[in-house]
Design an enzyme around this catalytic site. Structure first.
Site, mmCIF file in Angstrom:
data_model
loop_
_atom_site.group_PDB
_atom_site.id
_atom_site.type_symbol
_atom_site.label_atom_id
_atom_site.label_comp_id
_atom_site.label_asym_id
_atom_site.label_seq_id
_atom_site.Cartn_x
_atom_site.Cartn_y
_atom_site.Cartn_z
ATOM 1 N N HIS A 187 17.414 -33.611 -40.925
ATOM 2 C CA HIS A 187 18.702 -33.753 -41.630
ATOM 3 C C HIS A 187 19.834 -33.043 -40.898
ATOM 4 O O HIS A 187 20.999 -33.333 -41.138
ATOM 5 C CB HIS A 187 18.594 -33.353 -43.106
ATOM 6 C CG HIS A 187 18.612 -31.894 -43.395
ATOM 7 N ND1 HIS A 187 17.475 -31.157 -43.623
ATOM 8 C CD2 HIS A 187 19.632 -31.020 -43.496
ATOM 9 C CE1 HIS A 187 17.805 -29.906 -43.867
ATOM 10 N NE2 HIS A 187 19.108 -29.786 -43.787
ATOM 11 N N SER A 202 18.939 -24.269 -42.584
ATOM 12 C CA SER A 202 18.192 -25.461 -42.223
ATOM 13 C C SER A 202 17.913 -25.431 -40.736
ATOM 14 O O SER A 202 18.810 -25.160 -39.939
ATOM 15 C CB SER A 202 18.985 -26.715 -42.559
ATOM 16 O OG SER A 202 18.761 -27.041 -43.891
ATOM 17 N N ASP A 255 10.674 -33.061 -41.930
ATOM 18 C CA ASP A 255 12.117 -32.907 -41.701
ATOM 19 C C ASP A 255 12.387 -32.168 -40.382
ATOM 20 O O ASP A 255 12.792 -31.012 -40.376
ATOM 21 C CB ASP A 255 12.734 -32.160 -42.887
ATOM 22 C CG ASP A 255 14.261 -32.198 -42.879
ATOM 23 O OD1 ASP A 255 14.845 -32.606 -41.860
ATOM 24 O OD2 ASP A 255 14.857 -31.814 -43.896
HETATM 25 N N1 ARG Z 1 18.472 -29.735 -49.467
HETATM 26 C C1 ARG Z 1 18.406 -29.554 -48.036
HETATM 27 C C2 ARG Z 1 19.678 -28.892 -47.503
HETATM 28 O O1 ARG Z 1 20.446 -28.364 -48.245
HETATM 29 C C3 ARG Z 1 18.092 -30.831 -47.357
HETATM 30 C C4 ARG Z 1 19.175 -31.861 -47.371
HETATM 31 C C5 ARG Z 1 18.886 -33.130 -46.638
HETATM 32 N N2 ARG Z 1 17.961 -34.003 -47.324
HETATM 33 C C6 ARG Z 1 18.322 -34.963 -48.214
HETATM 34 N N3 ARG Z 1 17.390 -35.647 -48.799
HETATM 35 N N4 ARG Z 1 19.576 -35.221 -48.517
HETATM 36 O O2 ARG Z 1 20.274 -29.209 -46.537
HETATM 37 N N1 GLU Z 2 18.873 -27.689 -46.492
HETATM 38 C C1 GLU Z 2 19.712 -26.542 -46.313
HETATM 39 C C2 GLU Z 2 20.584 -26.608 -45.065
HETATM 40 O O1 GLU Z 2 21.022 -27.630 -44.646
HETATM 41 C C3 GLU Z 2 18.882 -25.326 -46.283
HETATM 42 C C4 GLU Z 2 18.272 -25.199 -47.561
HETATM 43 C C5 GLU Z 2 18.964 -24.273 -48.464
HETATM 44 O O2 GLU Z 2 20.146 -24.404 -48.824
HETATM 45 O O3 GLU Z 2 18.229 -23.382 -48.787
HETATM 46 O O4 GLU Z 2 20.939 -25.610 -44.487
#
Ligand code: ARG
Ligand code: GLU
Length: 715
Positions: free
Chosen positions: A91, A644, A227
């Protein structure tokens, strides 16, 4: 080196009682690497770390920090080979992978594995930045400033000092320097960095692996996603950073991480090394209340509406699906995050807990005259400013989230800027940006979103902020698009000629609405940011008081996109009475979640190849001791957005996982961390290895990595 024989591992498993799958031992905080020795080393070793603080961060010797990069300024990455191979999340690479994708050559859907160095794809705009050293510079930044320095002079004095200190630090080098405030300005640290701008795409799994479960599984557990994506840092032949050139060569890094195949057990020490973006640990109870009761509900509502509309149009067209993939994902991401954050804060009674802390603080303050003089009114003063924030807050949220960030409105501003730029080089850059925008744009989708945003705005924002278009008959969004200015033809016709361009813009009906929105936005922003700046300054004092009150406790500064270390351990949790989260998932779970169908039509698609490979159960060196293929795991490290792509390291500093998320309620840790609730989620390195080797057959990449602690069976 061989690993413990597996009977020992099994025996160990049996000694673990159920309780120990919940590691209570974890500390909140994202710590500064240069202070680990002083503040955290002992505690980290107590939790099982076998390294010293210098192994993690040292300016004289090589240390783990030399393998960590800020990826693009918004994520973290790490170097995992002697040839500059860089690992980060799928991502995090998503926008870049998308930019190389088209309907005919859809790298997002099909994945991409460069067969050789020559095939690695240059990705202009992307950069990877190493930290050379960190230095405390509080005194230098505060030079010439006394108690009596008037407040209006303070900021410019600090700015001048910062400019001078950072310029001195990098003189005669090719480095950059950045100085940032910590604890709201009680301390300042300087980060000297080395930034590489030739970063190329090397490998990415297909979306159904890299984003398996999509937005449905996002922020959730159990999770089953690969991921990750791979890039490579290129340098000039002398090893220095250089813009993209055919003559560049793969970077020989100062340090690259080893990947451990030993596997994970509940309670194992873990640490996360990366660039967490922003936390607000020191919010007062009133501010938390405002967040949970007003700010979050409104911005959640705005995004929910946007997402519904985008989804409709994406389902109906392949072109729109690809064009909006990245926008949709990033809109959905924080939409869901805010829901989880509010849920977590509410169920943890965060406001009550903050109030209790504040009462304790006031008791301590009132016990002594000196404290009373210094801290006596700070909490009341903050509360008064939070009240003032409320005045413009709702309008501000709708203007920012709903309108200012709306695609066509942003594009209009871009055209406007483009028309006034004289410098041809700079104009060229804006033009590239404008074309990229149009590539990912769909008029019908955009119209539908804007129309809905304006409706929401009208319903929720006080009438003093109502647009003049509301007074006219018909849909106010309709006239906004008159004049065909959102087309490539329009851009081509005017971009070369700023004067004609300017004139054409002045003729558009959109101009009035954009100007009005800008004006309202700056008013609302002022209403919010004025008191917010006071809150920040007061919070500096509040934090000083808290630190004085707990003089024997280490305090971690809020995240601010600088390099930090968080530590904790592997372990599951109990999100609700009677429900237990095991600490890891396996490929069997990936298969079990499958919903048969066609790629891209839903989030739980699997192709034949992965199903065949799973069925064979020949996982080789990537299997755990029971023959399962591990996919994701949970640990209790305090992380946030920006983490991330951060490495999860074991007690010896080997890479065991790649951080990519938190469980839903854990997102409250941006405001309040709790070791029993908060879990970060990682991809197990063994799944990464398996996908690269068995699924993609990209052996050349496996060969450049250094695996340690191979399981005995595979040796
Ligand atoms: N929650 C994670 C972060 O904050 C992953 C985001 C990307 N994945 C998604 N399914 N949108 O970045
Ligand atoms: N998915 C998040 C990012 O893009 C990290 C996960 C979080 O916020 O803990 O940095």
């Amino acid at each position: 080196m061989g690993m413990k024989p597996s009977f020992l591992r099994l025996a160990m498993l049996c000694i673990y009682s159920l309780a120990s799958i919940f590691p209570a031992k974890a500390d909140q905080g994202m710590w500064l690497p240069l202070l680990l020795k002083q503040l955290n080393e002992e505690r980290m070793q107590e939790l099982g770390m076998k390294m010293s603080a210098e192994d993690i961060y040292s300016i004289n010797e090589g240390s783990l920090k030399d393998a960590i990069v800020s990826f693009g300024g918004y994520c973290t990455g790490q170097v995992i080979s002697e040839q500059g191979l860089l690992l980060t999340n799928h991502h995090c690479g998503y926008g870049v992978i998308q930019s190389h994708s088209s309907v005919e050559n859809d790298l997002l859907t099909n994945g991409f594995w460069a067969p050789s160095l020559e095939d690695e794809i240059a990705s202009p705009g992307l950069h990877a930045t190493f930290i050379i050293r960190i230095e405390e510079v509080t005194e230098k930044v505060m030079a010439g400033i006394t108690e009596d320095t008037p407040e209006i002079k303070l900021e410019s004095l600090i700015e001048t000092n910062i400019a001078k200190v950072s310029a001195d630090a990098i003189e005669g080098t090719h480095y950059q320097a950045e100085i940032k405030p910590f604890f709201n300005g009680s301390e300042y640290y300087m980060f000297v960095t080395e930034r590489f701008e030739d970063v190329r795409l090397v490998g990415a799994p297909p979306t159904f692996i890299g984003k398996y479960g999509g937005d449905t599984d996002n922020w959730e557990w159990p999770r089953h996603v690969g991921d990750f994506s791979l890039f490579r840092i290129y340098a000039a032949p002398d090893g220095k950073p250089a813009p993209y050139s055919e003559d560049n060569v793969p970077l020989k890094p100062r340090r690259s991480l080893n990947l451990s195949l030993a596997g994970i057990q509940p309670g194992d020490f873990t640490m996360v090394f990366g660039f967490p973006g922003r936390t607000q640990q020191y919010l007062t109870s009133d501010a938390v209340k405002l967040l949970v009761e007003e700010t979050n509900p409104h911005r959640i509502g705005i995004r929910e509406t946007k997402l519904e509309i985008m989804d409709q149009y994406m389902q109906a067209s392949d072109r729109v699906r690809i064009a909006y993939a990245s926008k949709y994902a990033s809109t959905a991401n924080y939409w869901k995050k805010w829901i989880g954050e509010s849920m977590g804060l509410e169920s943890y009674d965060a406001i009550t807990r903050k109030k209790a802390l504040e009462a304790e603080f006031m008791e301590w303050v009132n016990a002594e005259a000196g404290r009373k003089a210094k801290y006596g009114s700070v909490l009341d003063d903050i509360a008064a400013e939070v009240q003032k924030v409320q005045k413009g807050n709702v309008a501000y949220q709708y203007l920012r989230e709903g309108l200012v960030r709306h695609d066509a409105i942003q594009y209009f501003q871009l055209l406007y800027a483009l028309a006034s730029i004289q410098d041809t080089g700079e104009r060229e850059e804006y033009l590239v940006e404008a074309k990229r925008f149009l590539k990912n744009f769909d008029l019908a989708t955009d119209k539908a979103v804007l129309s809905a945003m304006l409706d929401l705005y009208r319903e929720n924002v006080p009438s003093t902020y109502h647009l003049s278009a509301f007074a006219k008959a018909g849909d106010p969004a309709e006239s906004f698009y008159e004049g065909d200015w959102l087309s490539m033809e329009w851009l081509d016709e005017y971009a070369g000629n700023p004067r004609a361009h300017q004139k054409a813009l002045y003729d558009l009906t959109a101009l009035e609405m954009v100007a009005e929105i800008q004006e309202f936005y700056s008013t609302a922003r002022g209403e919010v940011n004025g008191p917010q700046a006071k809150i920040d300054a007061l919070t500096k004092i509040y934090i000083e008081g808290l630190r004085e009150m707990n003089a024997d406790r280490a305090f971690a500064p809020d995240a601010n996109s600088t390099l930090r270390v968080a530590f904790g351990s592997v372990g599951g949790m109990e999100p609700r009475d009677g429900l237990v989260y095991r600490h890891y998932t396996t490929l069997d779970g990936v298969i079990a979640k499958e919903v048969p169908g066609v790629a891209n039509t839903h989030e739980f698609f699997l192709d034949e190849k992965i199903k065949m490979l799973a069925e064979s159960r020949e996982y080789g060196r990537w299997a755990d001791e029971e023959g399962y293929l591990p996919v994701n795991f949970l640990a209790s490290n305090h992380t946030t957005g920006g983490n991330s792509g951060s490495p999860i390291l074991d007690a010896e500093g080997n890479l065991i996982g790649l951080n990519f998320d938190r469980t839903w309620q854990s997102t409250m840790s941006d405001v309040m961390y709790n070791a029993e609730i908060c879990r970060n989620i990682a991809v197990d390195v063994r799944y990464i290895g398996w996908v690269i080797e068995k699924y993609a057959g990209a052996d050349r990449l496996i060969e450049e990595m250094n695996f340690v602690n191979e399981p005995m069976a595979a040796e």
